[in-house]
Write a protein that holds these residues in place. Structure first.
Motif, PDB file in Angstrom:
ATOM      1  N   ASP A   1      -5.056  -9.356   8.404  1.00 36.58           N
ATOM      2  CA  ASP A   1      -3.630  -9.992   8.238  1.00 36.58           C
ATOM      3  C   ASP A   1      -2.667  -8.591   7.587  1.00 36.58           C
ATOM      4  OD1 ASP A   1      -2.255 -12.654   8.066  1.00 36.58           O
ATOM      5  OD2 ASP A   1      -1.483 -11.568   6.260  1.00 36.58           O
ATOM      6  N   TYR A   2      -3.131  -8.022   6.578  1.00 39.41           N
ATOM      7  CA  TYR A   2      -2.175  -7.043   6.102  1.00 39.41           C
ATOM      8  C   TYR A   2      -1.999  -5.994   7.263  1.00 39.41           C
ATOM      9  CZ  TYR A   2      -1.104  -2.587   3.732  1.00 39.41           C
ATOM     10  OH  TYR A   2      -0.428  -1.390   3.174  1.00 39.41           O
ATOM     11  N   LEU A   3      -2.738  -5.678   7.942  1.00 36.66           N
ATOM     12  CA  LEU A   3      -2.667  -4.457   9.001  1.00 36.66           C
ATOM     13  C   LEU A   3      -1.731  -5.004  10.098  1.00 36.66           C
ATOM     14  CD1 LEU A   3      -6.211  -2.935   9.192  1.00 36.66           C
ATOM     15  CD2 LEU A   3      -4.130  -1.952   8.188  1.00 36.66           C
TER      16      LEU A   3
ATOM     17  N   GLY B   1       6.261  -3.979   8.765  1.00 31.23           N
ATOM     18  CA  GLY B   1       6.352  -2.671   8.097  1.00 31.23           C
ATOM     19  C   GLY B   1       5.870  -2.516   6.725  1.00 31.23           C
ATOM     20  N   LYS B   2       5.209  -1.424   6.081  1.00 30.84           N
ATOM     21  CA  LYS B   2       4.667  -1.464   4.544  1.00 30.84           C
ATOM     22  C   LYS B   2       5.750  -1.532   3.685  1.00 30.84           C
ATOM     23  CE  LYS B   2       1.036   1.845   5.570  1.00 30.84           C
ATOM     24  NZ  LYS B   2       0.431   2.934   5.376  1.00 30.84           N
ATOM     25  N   LYS B   3       7.222  -1.310   3.913  1.00 31.55           N
ATOM     26  CA  LYS B   3       7.990  -1.462   3.017  1.00 31.55           C
ATOM     27  C   LYS B   3       8.416  -2.764   2.330  1.00 31.55           C
ATOM     28  CE  LYS B   3      10.435   2.900   2.945  1.00 31.55           C
ATOM     29  NZ  LYS B   3      11.868   3.619   3.077  1.00 31.55           N
ATOM     30  N   ILE B   4       8.487  -3.719   3.526  1.00 29.41           N
ATOM     31  CA  ILE B   4       8.566  -4.987   2.983  1.00 29.41           C
ATOM     32  C   ILE B   4       7.476  -5.648   2.277  1.00 29.41           C
ATOM     33  CG2 ILE B   4       8.866  -7.416   4.035  1.00 29.41           C
ATOM     34  CD1 ILE B   4      10.679  -6.400   6.059  1.00 29.41           C
ATOM     35  N   ILE B   5       6.145  -5.208   2.811  1.00 27.46           N
ATOM     36  CA  ILE B   5       5.009  -5.718   2.106  1.00 27.46           C
ATOM     37  C   ILE B   5       4.979  -5.468   0.786  1.00 27.46           C
ATOM     38  CG2 ILE B   5       2.637  -5.506   2.209  1.00 27.46           C
ATOM     39  CD1 ILE B   5       2.646  -5.792   5.118  1.00 27.46           C
ATOM     40  N   ASN B   6       5.448  -3.899   0.449  1.00 22.97           N
ATOM     41  CA  ASN B   6       5.422  -3.309  -0.781  1.00 22.97           C
ATOM     42  C   ASN B   6       6.248  -3.995  -1.749  1.00 22.97           C
ATOM     43  OD1 ASN B   6       3.403  -1.657  -0.091  1.00 22.97           O
ATOM     44  ND2 ASN B   6       4.747   0.240   0.125  1.00 22.97           N
TER      45      ASN B   6
ATOM     46  N   LEU C   1      -2.843  -8.727  -8.081  1.00 21.80           N
ATOM     47  CA  LEU C   1      -2.726  -9.845  -7.270  1.00 21.80           C
ATOM     48  C   LEU C   1      -3.659  -9.949  -6.250  1.00 21.80           C
ATOM     49  CD1 LEU C   1      -0.049  -9.370  -4.614  1.00 21.80           C
ATOM     50  CD2 LEU C   1      -0.247  -7.698  -6.499  1.00 21.80           C
ATOM     51  N   ASN C   2      -3.877 -11.096  -5.809  1.00 23.04           N
ATOM     52  CA  ASN C   2      -4.389 -11.395  -4.500  1.00 23.04           C
ATOM     53  C   ASN C   2      -3.492 -11.410  -3.110  1.00 23.04           C
ATOM     54  OD1 ASN C   2      -6.953 -11.795  -5.876  1.00 23.04           O
ATOM     55  ND2 ASN C   2      -6.192 -14.060  -6.230  1.00 23.04           N
ATOM     56  N   TYR C   3      -3.960 -10.310  -2.345  1.00 22.48           N
ATOM     57  CA  TYR C   3      -3.225 -10.138  -1.173  1.00 22.48           C
ATOM     58  C   TYR C   3      -2.843 -11.484  -0.477  1.00 22.48           C
ATOM     59  CZ  TYR C   3      -1.360  -9.410   3.444  1.00 22.48           C
ATOM     60  OH  TYR C   3      -0.664  -9.405   4.727  1.00 22.48           O
ATOM     61  N   LYS C   4      -3.463 -12.634  -0.709  1.00 24.24           N
ATOM     62  CA  LYS C   4      -3.278 -13.862  -0.039  1.00 24.24           C
ATOM     63  C   LYS C   4      -1.878 -14.253  -0.522  1.00 24.24           C
ATOM     64  CE  LYS C   4      -4.513 -18.179   1.862  1.00 24.24           C
ATOM     65  NZ  LYS C   4      -3.122 -18.913   1.331  1.00 24.24           N
ATOM     66  N   ASN C   5      -1.474 -14.038  -1.795  1.00 26.79           N
ATOM     67  CA  ASN C   5      -0.257 -14.443  -2.161  1.00 26.79           C
ATOM     68  C   ASN C   5       1.096 -13.794  -1.442  1.00 26.79           C
ATOM     69  OD1 ASN C   5      -1.421 -15.862  -4.516  1.00 26.79           O
ATOM     70  ND2 ASN C   5      -1.472 -14.052  -5.677  1.00 26.79           N
ATOM     71  N   ILE C   6       0.658 -12.519  -1.091  1.00 25.68           N
ATOM     72  CA  ILE C   6       1.640 -11.940  -0.229  1.00 25.68           C
ATOM     73  C   ILE C   6       1.883 -12.403   0.957  1.00 25.68           C
ATOM     74  CG2 ILE C   6       2.608  -9.735   0.585  1.00 25.68           C
ATOM     75  CD1 ILE C   6       2.653 -10.081  -2.353  1.00 25.68           C
ATOM     76  N   SER C   7       0.488 -12.609   1.594  1.00 28.16           N
ATOM     77  CA  SER C   7       0.562 -13.287   2.949  1.00 28.16           C
ATOM     78  C   SER C   7       1.321 -14.523   3.020  1.00 28.16           C
ATOM     79  CB  SER C   7      -0.811 -13.476   3.291  1.00 28.16           C
ATOM     80  OG  SER C   7      -0.682 -14.057   4.443  1.00 28.16           O
ATOM     81  N   ASP C   8       1.300 -15.712   1.766  1.00 29.37           N
ATOM     82  CA  ASP C   8       1.880 -16.730   1.939  1.00 29.37           C
ATOM     83  C   ASP C   8       3.384 -16.562   1.877  1.00 29.37           C
ATOM     84  OD1 ASP C   8      -0.475 -18.198   1.802  1.00 29.37           O
ATOM     85  OD2 ASP C   8      -0.281 -18.641  -0.328  1.00 29.37           O
ATOM     86  N   LEU C   9       3.798 -15.635   0.935  1.00 27.28           N
ATOM     87  CA  LEU C   9       5.345 -15.188   0.874  1.00 27.28           C
ATOM     88  C   LEU C   9       5.969 -15.003   2.093  1.00 27.28           C
ATOM     89  CD1 LEU C   9       5.431 -13.158  -2.427  1.00 27.28           C
ATOM     90  CD2 LEU C   9       6.163 -15.495  -2.102  1.00 27.28           C
TER      91      LEU C   9
END
Length: 203
Positions: free
Chosen positions: A19-21, A28-33, A48-56
């Motif tokens: 999902d991250y890739l 892009g990486k900057k928005i994820i960061n 944190l768990n990456y799942k939280n970022i995926s949810d955002l």
């Protein structure tokens, strides 16, 4: 699997990594960061768990999709004022003729003379089909439309987006407002684990 991203521990499952890739390629990486920093600052944590970022990310896309459905109603409302109250023969003129479709045809011409909603608002104001307050309210909602169309991340200014969502609600026909509130509030239904970081329920 744990990765350190800008000194923050991010926990990935195998599926999370895919999902991250995928999102690195899309947004892009900057928005994820940015979202990683956003989450950690709000939660006062350094992991944190990456799942939280995926949810955002998914909530950001979902709420913008849902808002856009109702923005179309406002666009129709703006166009209707010009189409129903004018005719077009080299310029727009006030006329009450339900069988003259020249304004409708002009707005839908597939040529380089494209009418933006801002241009239509100017015509309405010039012809005194809207007053100063209506113009201000429509322009305010068009700001929200432009931010959504250009994929502005809602977390960069959650307070501004919340304010604009209320302004949009107030411009909608009264019988649309209840459904609008329901759709906006249910946008976060699947993201309970990060609900405190999302737009508060509209009332």
């Amino acid at each position: 699997m744990v990765e350190i991203i800008n000194e923050i521990k991010v926990n990935f499952s195998h599926k999370d990594k895919e999902d991250y890739l995928k999102y690195v390629e899309i947004i892009g990486k900057k928005i994820i960061n940015f979202l990683i920093f956003y989450f950690c600052k709000k939660r006062n944590t350094d992991s944190l768990n990456y799942k939280n970022i995926s949810d955002l990310i998914r909530y950001d896309k979902r709420i913008k999709y849902n808002v856009f459905r109702f923005l179309n109603t406002i666009e129709d409302k703006i166009k209707q004022k010009l189409i129903d109250n004018t005719i077009y023969y080299k310029k727009f003129e006030i006329a009450n003729n339900s069988e003259d479709f020249t304004t409708l045809n002009e707005l839908n011409e597939l040529d380089s003379n494209y009418y933006t909603l801002g241009t239509i608002l100017k015509e309405l104001k010039k012809l005194k089909l809207i007053d100063d307050l209506e113009e201000k309210n429509f322009k305010s909602v068009l700001e929200l439309r432009n931010k959504i169309v250009h994929f502005t991340l809602i977390y960069t200014n959650l307070e501004w987006f919340t304010k604009k969502l209320y302004e949009l609600k107030n411009l909608l026909p009264e019988d649309y407002q209840k459904g609008y509130i329901k759709v906006i509030n249910e946008s976060k239904k699947q993201f309970k684990i990060v609900s405190d970081l999302l737009i508060e329920d509209l009332k």
